[in-house]
Design an enzyme around this catalytic site. Structure first.
Site, PDB file in Angstrom:
ATOM      1  N   HIS A 102       2.278  -8.984   7.729  1.00  0.00           N
ATOM      2  CA  HIS A 102       3.587  -8.738   7.269  1.00  0.00           C
ATOM      3  C   HIS A 102       4.693  -8.821   8.069  1.00  0.00           C
ATOM      4  O   HIS A 102       4.038  -9.151   9.289  1.00  0.00           O
ATOM      5  CB  HIS A 102       3.500  -7.431   6.090  1.00  0.00           C
ATOM      6  CG  HIS A 102       3.589  -6.394   7.122  1.00  0.00           C
ATOM      7  ND1 HIS A 102       2.127  -6.045   6.939  1.00  0.00           N
ATOM      8  CD2 HIS A 102       4.275  -5.167   7.625  1.00  0.00           C
ATOM      9  CE1 HIS A 102       2.139  -4.726   8.149  1.00  0.00           C
ATOM     10  NE2 HIS A 102       3.524  -4.462   8.379  1.00  0.00           N
ATOM     11  N   ASP A 104       7.925  -6.784   8.385  1.00  0.00           N
ATOM     12  CA  ASP A 104       8.664  -5.763   8.253  1.00  0.00           C
ATOM     13  C   ASP A 104       9.518  -5.987   7.291  1.00  0.00           C
ATOM     14  O   ASP A 104      10.812  -7.059   7.844  1.00  0.00           O
ATOM     15  CB  ASP A 104       9.191  -4.982   9.679  1.00  0.00           C
ATOM     16  CG  ASP A 104       7.946  -4.418   9.870  1.00  0.00           C
ATOM     17  OD1 ASP A 104       6.943  -3.755   9.654  1.00  0.00           O
ATOM     18  OD2 ASP A 104       8.002  -3.703  11.014  1.00  0.00           O
ATOM     19  N   HIS A 252       2.622  -9.647  11.071  1.00  0.00           N
ATOM     20  CA  HIS A 252       1.670  -8.240  12.031  1.00  0.00           C
ATOM     21  C   HIS A 252       0.776  -7.001  11.532  1.00  0.00           C
ATOM     22  O   HIS A 252       0.709  -7.465  10.028  1.00  0.00           O
ATOM     23  CB  HIS A 252       2.139  -7.329  13.527  1.00  0.00           C
ATOM     24  CG  HIS A 252       3.441  -6.120  12.195  1.00  0.00           C
ATOM     25  ND1 HIS A 252       4.611  -6.928  11.845  1.00  0.00           N
ATOM     26  CD2 HIS A 252       3.171  -5.118  11.517  1.00  0.00           C
ATOM     27  CE1 HIS A 252       5.106  -6.008  11.549  1.00  0.00           C
ATOM     28  NE2 HIS A 252       3.872  -4.687  11.446  1.00  0.00           N
ATOM     29  N   ARG A 267       7.853   5.077  14.872  1.00  0.00           N
ATOM     30  CA  ARG A 267       8.120   3.576  15.399  1.00  0.00           C
ATOM     31  C   ARG A 267       9.943   3.549  15.566  1.00  0.00           C
ATOM     32  O   ARG A 267      10.655   4.205  14.388  1.00  0.00           O
ATOM     33  CB  ARG A 267       8.169   2.260  14.059  1.00  0.00           C
ATOM     34  CG  ARG A 267       7.993   0.864  14.173  1.00  0.00           C
ATOM     35  CD  ARG A 267       7.656   0.323  12.751  1.00  0.00           C
ATOM     36  NE  ARG A 267       9.118   0.193  11.677  1.00  0.00           N
ATOM     37  CZ  ARG A 267       8.302  -0.521  10.733  1.00  0.00           C
ATOM     38  NH1 ARG A 267       6.676  -0.696  10.143  1.00  0.00           N
ATOM     39  NH2 ARG A 267       9.243  -0.746   9.205  1.00  0.00           N
TER      40      ARG A 267
HETATM   41  C1  SIN Z   1       4.120  -1.548  11.289  1.00  0.00           C
HETATM   42  O1  SIN Z   1       2.917  -2.418  10.125  1.00  0.00           O
HETATM   43  O2  SIN Z   1       5.207  -1.617  11.519  1.00  0.00           O
HETATM   44  C2  SIN Z   1       2.548  -1.020  12.083  1.00  0.00           C
HETATM   45  C3  SIN Z   1       1.678  -0.843  12.613  1.00  0.00           C
HETATM   46  C4  SIN Z   1       0.580  -0.377  13.389  1.00  0.00           C
HETATM   47  O3  SIN Z   1       0.690   0.401  12.798  1.00  0.00           O
HETATM   48  O4  SIN Z   1       0.076  -0.852  14.314  1.00  0.00           O
END
Ligand code: SIN
Length: 276
Positions: A102, A104, A252, A267
């Site tokens: 995805h 974000d 990612h 994050r």
């Molecule tokens: C995310 O999808 O923003 C997180 C990625 C992760 O936890 O490695």
């Protein structure tokens, strides 16, 4: 002076010689931004002195921060992503997790520019994250397919991923605040002018104006194209590791292979522009 070491010929670079906080000089910030546009995801090791405040201050050097409308109910700009056996993701409520490719919040009219993820607690094994280069994925298609995709637009919606886990009144409020949006299937990198694929398997629900079966088949083909190993890099986290990705040009995937281990990440997300 920072030192940038590419991890592959297309995507990902390790950056050395910098401690991340809000006091970095403008020329270092400019160098980091240039490296981010070029390599799409930057990795920093041993940022052991980074605190939540330093993390937020570092993010603000690159733009306005935003809170995640669902995942941070307290509106905090620092989002915690925790995976542990005691808080195992209830797949019945959230059928899509970070272990789907995805970009974000592509369901926002203005999806985020970038995210900065810091490892707070690392499991003994597993928990890597992968990134894929959406410019390379588009460039790898035939000119005929590229031409066919360019005029298309796709619908992105928060509801399929997040709706089932929300109380009915919250789901209705979210739908009002974030109705489905249409974005181009082939987006332009605003920094370089390069075309890139902009559909993802969590939030894209269909190609606008297409028969549903045609749309499903085409999207499945594009998702496969987006995840060819040649277009990817993979990062194994250590305590103090930080990743900074360009959310406009990448997708990612976080591996859910941590067993009984605990994995906690923080994050910080930077606001972006409307895709064109
Ligand atoms: C995310 O999808 O923003 C997180 C990625 C992760 O936890 O490695």
């Amino acid at each position: 002076m920072i030192h940038v070491r590419p991890l592959s010929s297309r995507i990902g670079a390790e950056v050395h010689g910098v401690e991340l906080d809000g006091t970095l000089r403008p020329e270092i910030v400019a160098e980091l931004r240039k490296a981010l546009v070029e390599f799409k995801v930057l990795f920093f090791r041993d940022q052991t002195r980074m605190t939540p405040d330093k993390h937020l201050d570092f993010g603000r050097l690159f733009g306005t921060l935003e809170a995640h409308p669902v995942a941070t109910a307290d509106r905090s700009e620092l989002m915690t992503l925790r995976r542990a056996p005691d808080v195992a993701t209830a797949r019945a409520n959230f059928p899509y997790g970070e272990d789907y490719w995805h970009s974000d919040v592509s369901w926002r009219e203005h999806p985020s520019f970038g995210s900065i993820l810091r490892a707070v607690e690392i499991p003994p094994v597993g928990g890597d994250t992968l990134w894929a280069d959406m410019e390379a994925a588009f460039a790898g298609l035939s000119p005929q397919m590229q031409g066919a995709l360019r005029p298309l637009r796709a619908i992105h919606d928060f509801d399929r991923a997040f709706g089932p886990g929300l109380a009915p009144e919250d789901r209705a409020a979210m739908a009002k605040r974030f109705p489905p949006v249409e974005h181009p299937v082939v987006r332009t990198n605003p920094d370089t002018g390069a075309p890139l694929l902009y559909v993802n398997e969590i939030f894209t629900t269909r190609i606008a104006g297409m028969d549903l079966r045609e749309s499903d088949s085409l999207l499945q083909f594009l998702y496969r194209q987006a995840t060819k190993p040649e277009y990817q890099c993979r990062f194994s986290w250590r305590e103090g590791s930080v990743a900074f990705w360009d959310n406009r040009t990448t997708q990612h995937y976080a591996c859910h292979d941590t067993g009984k281990g605990v994995r906690e990440m923080h994050r910080v997300t930077i606001s972006g522009d409307r895709p064109y």
